[in-house]
Design an enzyme around this catalytic site. Sequence first.
Site, PDB file in Angstrom:
ATOM      1  CG  ASP A  99       4.545 -17.279 -34.972  1.00  0.00           C
ATOM      2  OD1 ASP A  99       3.509 -17.488 -35.633  1.00  0.00           O
ATOM      3  OD2 ASP A  99       4.823 -16.173 -34.471  1.00  0.00           O
ATOM      4  CB  ALA A 100       4.405 -21.990 -39.384  1.00  0.00           C
ATOM      5  CE  LYS A 101       1.330 -14.882 -36.934  1.00  0.00           C
ATOM      6  NZ  LYS A 101       2.749 -15.040 -36.522  1.00  0.00           N
ATOM      7  NE  ARG A 102       3.585 -23.277 -42.983  1.00  0.00           N
ATOM      8  CZ  ARG A 102       4.537 -22.383 -43.223  1.00  0.00           C
ATOM      9  NH1 ARG A 102       4.227 -21.107 -43.319  1.00  0.00           N
ATOM     10  NH2 ARG A 102       5.793 -22.752 -43.385  1.00  0.00           N
TER      11      ARG A 102
ATOM     12  CB  THR B 146       0.687 -19.868 -34.851  1.00  0.00           C
ATOM     13  OG1 THR B 146       1.700 -19.792 -35.847  1.00  0.00           O
ATOM     14  CG2 THR B 146       1.291 -19.582 -33.480  1.00  0.00           C
TER      15      THR B 146
END
Length: 281
Positions: free
Chosen positions: A97-100, A127
């Site tokens: 879960d890093a939402k890059r 993510t």
Amino acid sequence: MSALEPFGARLRRAMDERGPLCVGIDPHASLLLEWGLNDDVAGLERFSRTVVEAVADRVAVMKPQSAFFERFGSRGVAVLETVVREARAAGTLVVMDAKRGDIGSTMAGYAEAYLHKDAPLFSDALTVSPYLGYGSLAPAVALARENGAGLFVLALTSNPEGGEVQHALRADGRSVGATMLAHLAAENAGERPLGSFGAVVGATVGDLASYDLDVNGPLLAPGVGAQGATAADLPRVFGPALRNVVPNVSRGVLREGPDTVALRDAARRFADGIRDVVAGA
């Protein structure tokens, strides 16, 4: 290491065998203190590896939140590398879960960090944020396909601020969130038993009847447990797409630590409750 079987196929099997539960690994300061640990790298490592030891061999997915490791700098990232490696070795799938989200070579760099099979942080899925345009994700999509990994694209998140972007209407009358879902459906077309490119759709977001959630891919659903949603809410929110939903529970499980038995029992309760709801829908 050769390329893996596609993420969607591996996820479908894991969900069927272990139940469709994702346990978050969110070592924020308040939880470390609740566990009686110091808010330092040693506390971070003790917390995270205890969670992995307790549940990685019995849940389908684990989702470490990169931010809570990054805040400790390189030593925190080293702990994250260990957590990813040990969780995957125990048989669970890891969603980073890093939402890059970025463009061009920068997006390619993020993809190399998490989706290349030889990277220290290689994860089964990542993510990502599509709000520089869905096409900006192309380097991550390509590398995920090459290495048997997947993506979870932010589509309909449950935070109040998200609506100003995700529910905004385009010139064609379709919302931005619905557009992202349509892109994912096209990405997953023809894939069996499940596509590898999923959406993040909050379990607390409310009535989604106007959205087509059938993207032939997984729907990562945060919000079950401490954020207020329950397993019983899932059929109402997700409707016919329920079988492809991966509910994420973090604090609802993590607050039971540091006792590994209590952590396992909490994960089992959530997994059983979700499995029963899906079976009865």
